[in-house]
Every structure is written in structure tokens, then in C-alpha cells.
Scaffold this motif. Structure first.
Motif, PDB file in Angstrom:
ATOM      1  N   ILE A 152      35.541  45.154  42.317  1.00 36.35           N
ATOM      2  CA  ILE A 152      34.841  44.379  41.294  1.00 36.35           C
ATOM      3  C   ILE A 152      34.302  43.074  41.868  1.00 36.35           C
ATOM      4  N   ILE A 153      35.008  42.482  42.828  1.00 37.41           N
ATOM      5  CA  ILE A 153      34.475  41.280  43.468  1.00 37.41           C
ATOM      6  C   ILE A 153      33.149  41.590  44.152  1.00 37.41           C
ATOM      7  N   GLN A 154      33.118  42.696  44.857  1.00 35.29           N
ATOM      8  CA  GLN A 154      31.872  43.100  45.516  1.00 35.29           C
ATOM      9  C   GLN A 154      30.776  43.362  44.483  1.00 35.29           C
ATOM     10  N   TRP A 155      31.109  44.034  43.380  1.00 33.64           N
ATOM     11  CA  TRP A 155      30.145  44.311  42.314  1.00 33.64           C
ATOM     12  C   TRP A 155      29.598  43.004  41.734  1.00 33.64           C
ATOM     13  N   LEU A 156      30.502  42.066  41.454  1.00 28.60           N
ATOM     14  CA  LEU A 156      30.100  40.825  40.801  1.00 28.60           C
ATOM     15  C   LEU A 156      29.266  39.917  41.703  1.00 28.60           C
ATOM     16  N   ARG A 157      29.299  40.142  42.989  1.00 32.75           N
ATOM     17  CA  ARG A 157      28.425  39.374  43.899  1.00 32.75           C
ATOM     18  C   ARG A 157      26.957  39.730  43.667  1.00 32.75           C
ATOM     19  N   ARG A 158      26.718  40.935  43.169  1.00 33.22           N
ATOM     20  CA  ARG A 158      25.339  41.411  42.989  1.00 33.22           C
ATOM     21  C   ARG A 158      24.926  41.577  41.527  1.00 33.22           C
ATOM     22  N   HIS A 159      25.902  41.548  40.611  1.00 33.80           N
ATOM     23  CA  HIS A 159      25.614  41.814  39.208  1.00 33.80           C
ATOM     24  C   HIS A 159      26.315  40.806  38.310  1.00 33.80           C
ATOM     25  N   ALA A 160      25.781  40.638  37.108  1.00 32.23           N
ATOM     26  CA  ALA A 160      26.424  39.807  36.083  1.00 32.23           C
ATOM     27  C   ALA A 160      26.795  40.669  34.890  1.00 32.23           C
ATOM     28  N   SER A 161      26.891  41.976  35.123  1.00 35.00           N
ATOM     29  CA  SER A 161      27.169  42.914  34.044  1.00 35.00           C
ATOM     30  C   SER A 161      28.414  43.744  34.360  1.00 35.00           C
ATOM     31  N   SER A 162      28.915  44.400  33.327  1.00 35.83           N
ATOM     32  CA  SER A 162      30.069  45.279  33.468  1.00 35.83           C
ATOM     33  C   SER A 162      29.653  46.595  34.121  1.00 35.83           C
ATOM     34  N   PRO A 163      30.386  47.060  35.137  1.00 32.86           N
ATOM     35  CA  PRO A 163      30.068  48.359  35.732  1.00 32.86           C
ATOM     36  C   PRO A 163      30.253  49.515  34.751  1.00 32.86           C
ATOM     37  N   LYS A 164      31.148  49.366  33.775  1.00 31.26           N
ATOM     38  CA  LYS A 164      31.398  50.446  32.822  1.00 31.26           C
ATOM     39  C   LYS A 164      30.371  50.487  31.706  1.00 31.26           C
ATOM     40  N   SER A 165      30.018  49.345  31.154  1.00 31.07           N
ATOM     41  CA  SER A 165      29.113  49.331  29.993  1.00 31.07           C
ATOM     42  C   SER A 165      27.701  48.860  30.326  1.00 31.07           C
ATOM     43  N   ASN A 166      27.552  48.226  31.477  1.00 31.27           N
ATOM     44  CA  ASN A 166      26.288  47.620  31.896  1.00 31.27           C
ATOM     45  C   ASN A 166      25.877  46.441  31.001  1.00 31.27           C
ATOM     46  N   LEU A 167      26.784  45.996  30.145  1.00 32.69           N
ATOM     47  CA  LEU A 167      26.506  44.836  29.304  1.00 32.69           C
ATOM     48  C   LEU A 167      26.814  43.564  30.084  1.00 32.69           C
ATOM     49  N   PRO A 168      26.131  42.467  29.762  1.00 31.09           N
ATOM     50  CA  PRO A 168      26.397  41.203  30.459  1.00 31.09           C
ATOM     51  C   PRO A 168      27.842  40.747  30.255  1.00 31.09           C
ATOM     52  N   LEU A 169      28.433  40.192  31.305  1.00 30.48           N
ATOM     53  CA  LEU A 169      29.773  39.616  31.222  1.00 30.48           C
ATOM     54  C   LEU A 169      29.628  38.117  30.959  1.00 30.48           C
ATOM     55  N   SER A 170      30.402  37.604  30.018  1.00 28.61           N
ATOM     56  CA  SER A 170      30.321  36.173  29.700  1.00 28.61           C
ATOM     57  C   SER A 170      31.031  35.325  30.751  1.00 28.61           C
ATOM     58  N   SER A 171      31.833  35.972  31.595  1.00 28.64           N
ATOM     59  CA  SER A 171      32.565  35.272  32.642  1.00 28.64           C
ATOM     60  C   SER A 171      32.832  36.243  33.788  1.00 28.64           C
ATOM     61  N   LYS A 172      32.899  35.712  34.992  1.00 28.36           N
ATOM     62  CA  LYS A 172      33.262  36.529  36.147  1.00 28.36           C
ATOM     63  C   LYS A 172      34.722  36.333  36.539  1.00 28.36           C
ATOM     64  N   ALA A 173      35.481  35.679  35.659  1.00 31.46           N
ATOM     65  CA  ALA A 173      36.910  35.464  35.916  1.00 31.46           C
ATOM     66  C   ALA A 173      37.641  36.805  35.903  1.00 31.46           C
ATOM     67  N   LEU A 174      38.638  36.927  36.767  1.00 33.06           N
ATOM     68  CA  LEU A 174      39.439  38.150  36.859  1.00 33.06           C
ATOM     69  C   LEU A 174      40.894  37.810  36.583  1.00 33.06           C
ATOM     70  N   ILE A 175      41.572  38.698  35.872  1.00 31.20           N
ATOM     71  CA  ILE A 175      42.980  38.505  35.535  1.00 31.20           C
ATOM     72  C   ILE A 175      43.761  39.697  36.081  1.00 31.20           C
ATOM     73  N   THR A 176      44.836  39.418  36.811  1.00 26.94           N
ATOM     74  CA  THR A 176      45.670  40.491  37.355  1.00 26.94           C
ATOM     75  C   THR A 176      46.212  41.345  36.209  1.00 26.94           C
ATOM     76  N   ASN A 177      46.113  42.664  36.353  1.00 25.06           N
ATOM     77  CA  ASN A 177      46.594  43.589  35.338  1.00 25.06           C
ATOM     78  C   ASN A 177      47.955  44.137  35.777  1.00 25.06           C
ATOM     79  N   HIS A 178      49.007  43.397  35.446  1.00 27.51           N
ATOM     80  CA  HIS A 178      50.363  43.762  35.852  1.00 27.51           C
ATOM     81  C   HIS A 178      50.805  45.093  35.247  1.00 27.51           C
ATOM     82  N   ASN A 179      50.416  45.369  34.002  1.00 28.96           N
ATOM     83  CA  ASN A 179      50.828  46.608  33.347  1.00 28.96           C
ATOM     84  C   ASN A 179      50.236  47.834  34.028  1.00 28.96           C
TER      85      ASN A 179
END
Length: 91
Positions: A49-76
Motif C-alpha cells: 500500500i505504501i508503494q500504491w500510495l506513492r502513485r495514487h490518492a485513491s483506494s486500490p479496492k474501491s478506486n475512491l479518493p482517500l481522505s488520508s494516506k495515514a496507515l494503522i497497523t491491523n493487529h487483529n
């Protein structure tokens, strides 16, 4: 522990099959070892996702714009991946 999960009914592979798919990164299609969440709630392997976000401002799954490029560790999701690996004898 793990033995109880191993013995749980799968109803033709139901929950375990679904869980195996859930721990795959939608970008790499590989099991996530360092899963992170984006602001739209989808999980990805951190490096992918870091590599994706370097080139895009959208979600790879929905292609909708992301309001933030912040990432949160998904422990679950990491716990689920480790549990599946243990069930499969890969841990």
C-alpha cells in the motif's frame, strides 16, 4: 487454543476458507505479514500500500479518493494470519 480451532467444523471449508482469503492482500494476493488499515477500512500489506500510495490518492479496492494516506497497523488481521498459519502447520 489452536487444537480447538483445528477440530472446529468447517462446513465444507467455510470459515477457514473465508479466513484464508481475508488475510490475503488485495494488491499482492499474498498472505499479509504486516497488515495495515487505510482510512476507508480496507487492509493491505504495508509495503504494497505504501508503494500504491506513492502513485495514487485513491483506494486500490474501491478506486475512491482517500481522505488520508495515514496507515494503522491491523493487529487483529495479523493474529488471524498467525492462527491460520498455526492451523496449517506453517507456524
Amino acid at each position: 487454543g489452536i487444537e480447538a480451532w483445528r477440530k472446529a467444523p468447517t462446513h465444507g471449508g467455510g470459515w477457514i476458507t473465508a479466513a484464508r482469503e481475508e488475510v490475503k492482500c488485495p494488491i499482492t494476493m499474498s498472505v499479509m505479514h504486516d497488515a495495515v488499515l487505510t482510512c476507508d477500512g480496507h487492509s493491505y500489506e504495508r509495503a504494497a500500500i505504501i508503494q500504491w500510495l506513492r502513485r495514487h490518492a485513491s483506494s486500490p479496492k474501491s478506486n475512491l479518493p482517500l481522505s488520508s494516506k495515514a496507515l494503522i497497523t491491523n493487529h487483529n488481521l495479523a493474529l488471524l494470519a498467525r492462527t491460520i498459519a498455526a492451523l496449517d502447520g506453517d507456524a
